[in-house]
Scaffold this active site. Structure first.
Site, PDB file in Angstrom:
ATOM      1  N   LYS A  94       0.853  -1.147   0.075  1.00 59.72           N
ATOM      2  CA  LYS A  94      -0.039  -0.057   0.102  1.00 59.72           C
ATOM      3  C   LYS A  94       0.920   1.250   0.042  1.00 59.72           C
ATOM      4  O   LYS A  94       0.462   2.218  -0.728  1.00 59.72           O
ATOM      5  CB  LYS A  94      -0.923  -0.164   1.185  1.00 59.72           C
ATOM      6  CG  LYS A  94      -1.607   1.130   1.500  1.00 59.72           C
ATOM      7  CD  LYS A  94      -2.360   1.382   2.578  1.00 59.72           C
ATOM      8  CE  LYS A  94      -1.453   1.543   3.911  1.00 59.72           C
ATOM      9  NZ  LYS A  94      -1.520   2.956   4.110  1.00 59.72           N
ATOM     10  N   ASN A  95       1.955   1.253   1.098  1.00 57.43           N
ATOM     11  CA  ASN A  95       2.707   2.469   0.813  1.00 57.43           C
ATOM     12  C   ASN A  95       3.530   2.813  -0.231  1.00 57.43           C
ATOM     13  O   ASN A  95       4.071   3.866  -0.273  1.00 57.43           O
ATOM     14  CB  ASN A  95       3.564   2.457   2.156  1.00 57.43           C
ATOM     15  CG  ASN A  95       3.037   2.487   3.450  1.00 57.43           C
ATOM     16  OD1 ASN A  95       1.636   2.882   3.547  1.00 57.43           O
ATOM     17  ND2 ASN A  95       3.389   2.216   4.486  1.00 57.43           N
ATOM     18  N   CYS A 101      -4.562   8.228  10.284  1.00 65.04           N
ATOM     19  CA  CYS A 101      -4.621   7.529  11.469  1.00 65.04           C
ATOM     20  C   CYS A 101      -4.271   8.459  12.568  1.00 65.04           C
ATOM     21  O   CYS A 101      -3.404   9.438  12.509  1.00 65.04           O
ATOM     22  CB  CYS A 101      -3.680   6.339  11.553  1.00 65.04           C
ATOM     23  SG  CYS A 101      -4.100   4.973  10.680  1.00 65.04           S
ATOM     24  N   ARG A 108       1.907  14.462  12.284  1.00 63.89           N
ATOM     25  CA  ARG A 108       2.678  14.283  11.096  1.00 63.89           C
ATOM     26  C   ARG A 108       2.826  15.385  10.300  1.00 63.89           C
ATOM     27  O   ARG A 108       1.888  15.646   9.373  1.00 63.89           O
ATOM     28  CB  ARG A 108       2.341  13.108  10.192  1.00 63.89           C
ATOM     29  CG  ARG A 108       2.612  11.962  11.146  1.00 63.89           C
ATOM     30  CD  ARG A 108       2.274  10.571  10.176  1.00 63.89           C
ATOM     31  NE  ARG A 108       0.742  10.148  10.168  1.00 63.89           N
ATOM     32  CZ  ARG A 108       0.168   9.264   9.795  1.00 63.89           C
ATOM     33  NH1 ARG A 108       0.960   8.142   9.137  1.00 63.89           N
ATOM     34  NH2 ARG A 108      -1.235   9.076   9.745  1.00 63.89           N
ATOM     35  N   ASP A 162       5.770   0.999  11.821  1.00 67.55           N
ATOM     36  CA  ASP A 162       4.644   0.179  11.289  1.00 67.55           C
ATOM     37  C   ASP A 162       4.588  -1.354  11.842  1.00 67.55           C
ATOM     38  O   ASP A 162       3.479  -1.868  11.431  1.00 67.55           O
ATOM     39  CB  ASP A 162       4.356   0.321   9.882  1.00 67.55           C
ATOM     40  CG  ASP A 162       3.880   1.639   9.324  1.00 67.55           C
ATOM     41  OD1 ASP A 162       3.417   2.415  10.265  1.00 67.55           O
ATOM     42  OD2 ASP A 162       3.753   1.724   8.126  1.00 67.55           O
ATOM     43  N   ARG A 178      -7.933  -0.876   5.550  1.00 64.64           N
ATOM     44  CA  ARG A 178      -7.069   0.187   4.836  1.00 64.64           C
ATOM     45  C   ARG A 178      -5.676  -0.367   4.263  1.00 64.64           C
ATOM     46  O   ARG A 178      -5.006   0.155   3.828  1.00 64.64           O
ATOM     47  CB  ARG A 178      -6.890   1.407   5.587  1.00 64.64           C
ATOM     48  CG  ARG A 178      -8.189   2.147   5.758  1.00 64.64           C
ATOM     49  CD  ARG A 178      -7.597   3.518   6.762  1.00 64.64           C
ATOM     50  NE  ARG A 178      -6.676   4.102   6.321  1.00 64.64           N
ATOM     51  CZ  ARG A 178      -5.490   4.535   6.911  1.00 64.64           C
ATOM     52  NH1 ARG A 178      -5.536   4.448   8.394  1.00 64.64           N
ATOM     53  NH2 ARG A 178      -4.605   5.008   6.171  1.00 64.64           N
TER      54      ARG A 178
END
Length: 426
Positions: A22-23, A119, A124, A311, A404
């Protein structure tokens, strides 16, 4: 709202094929805005965040076509962009929506992007994106919750020598994309060097970008007037791979991870080996084996790549709660990333958080099933992992977070022997 119910205490045994990251996929999708030719992405995961980015690009004017080629791919056509605004209703759902900012300003000379959501794991800031664009000549204003950016006179950003004050994955990706169409040379220092960033660089090079320093923390980009189309396969998801490896360890099972590179998970593998888990590289991935292993705690600190990934912290914390001895987990990336701890404590874990950035874990013989609440994407997976290891039944609420970032979670775990089901409620 959906829930996941787990009947725990069953050692996992089987194979898990890892999906596209995903990233990596999200910035690759944003990169389509840099060209008027088609970009074809293979190995895109089927996730809520991918759907959100698809919706964002579509409202900009990107046309999308599915193809059955090589197991499925998505073709992006950005020839006719008619909207340079990224609206709040979409951006609030996913922080990675910010990644359209650099490409839009670089190709069209202006953009209006909502300040992001995502999230609730801590601050951030986007200031590193904005200050870098300003160094490239952009005029930046923030009005009514939106970032409004204009390229300098002439319509093109200018190359610049940019040093990020701290490592920023999103900032690196955003400015990297912007620099490919800038006038002159851009140097990005203290750049993120995660595999997902490298994957983006490799795709941009296929599109005609001139980039050197691939895989390092200094990237040199010589801007060009246009990029062309390309075909690219999204790299495997190292966070998903680590999650299933830790699930094998927590349940004292054995899982073969297929399609992921162990090189991308060196820090996680070292920590697991320190605990007594067997990690064996294979031709197609690696095997995590904790059957009959004597497991003890270890200390970890999250750091930018190639350090231990933030993560994977929640999943590692859940695993460490099940092993002998004491462990210290230090979170150096996000300040609110221990919100899973109270839920683990409900399951019998012995964890003490020392504000703002560390947790002492004293392993217990067994966790107990309980009803728990997910607070963010990776915390959700940590709770699933704890539920798999626990005696009794665990119900994880608010699993939309999981959707997600984890593709076909229940199916992959069920194939390894887990008793897990999704419960849909009106």
């Amino acid at each position: 709202m959906d829930k996941i119910k787990i009947h725990g205490g069953i050692p996992l045994d089987g194979k898990v094929r890892i999906s596209g990251a995903k990233n990596a996929a999200l910035p690759l999708m944003a990169a389509t805005l840099l060209t008027d030719e088609t970009l074809t992405l293979k190995n895109l995961p089927s996730l809520a965040d991918i759907t959100t980015m698809t919706a964002l690009l579509a409202q900009h004017g990107v046309k999308l076509t599915m193809t059955d080629e090589d197991g499925g791919a998505l073709i992006f056509d950005s020839r006719h962009i008619f909207n340079l605004k990224a609206p709040y209703d979409i951006v609030r759902k996913m922080r990675a929506s910010m990644l359209v900012l650099g490409p839009l300003v670089a190709r069209y000379g202006k953009a209006k992007v909502s300040l992001p959501g995502g999230c609730a794991i801590g601050t951030r800031p986007v200031d590193m994106h904005l200050s870098a664009l300003q160094k490239m000549g952009a005029d930046i204003q923030i009005k009514e919750g939106y970032i409004i950016a204009y390229a300098p006179a002439g319509g093109r950003l200018r190359g610049a020598d940019i040093t990020f004050p701290k490592v920023t994955v999103g900032g690196t990706e955003d400015i990297l994309m912007a620099a490919t169409l800038a006038d002159g040379q851009t140097i990005l220092r203290n750049a993120a060097c995660e595999p997902e960033v490298t994957d983006l660089v490799e795709c941009l090079v296929k599109m005609g970008a001139d980039i050197s320093g691939i895989g390092s923390n200094t990237l040199v980009i010589n801007g060009t007037e246009r990029l062309h189309g390309a075909v690219h396969r999204v790299v495997a998801d190292r966070i998903e791979a680590a999650s299933y490896a830790l699930a094998a360890a927590a349940t004292r099972g054995r899982v073969e991870i297929v399609g992921a590179s162990l090189n991308h998970l060196a820090a996680v593998a070292r920590a697991m080996i320190d605990c007594g888990v067997s990690i064996t590289e294979t031709e197609t991935g690696f095997i995590a084996d904790a059957r009959d292993a004597y497991l003890i705690g270890t200390d970890i600190m999250t750091e930018p790549y190639p350090g231990f990934p933030t993560d994977v912290q929640a999943q590692m914390t859940a695993f460490l709660a099940t092993v002998g001895g004491a462990s210290l987990v230090t979170e150096s990336i996000f300040e609110n990333r221990f919100m899973h701890v109270p839920e683990l404590v409900r399951m019998g874990a012995n964890i003490t958080v020392h504000a703002p950035s560390s947790a002492i874990i004293r392993g217990v013989q067994k966790l107990s099933g309980a009803e728990v609440m997910a607070t963010d994407l990776r915390a959700s997976m940590g709770l699933v992992l704890a539920g798999l290891a626990a005696e009794g039944t665990t119900t994880v609420n608010r699993v939309y977070h999981l959707d997600r970032g984890y593709e076909h979670l229940e199916e992959k775990l069920t194939a390894c022997g887990a008793q897990i089901e999704r419960i849909s409620e009106e």
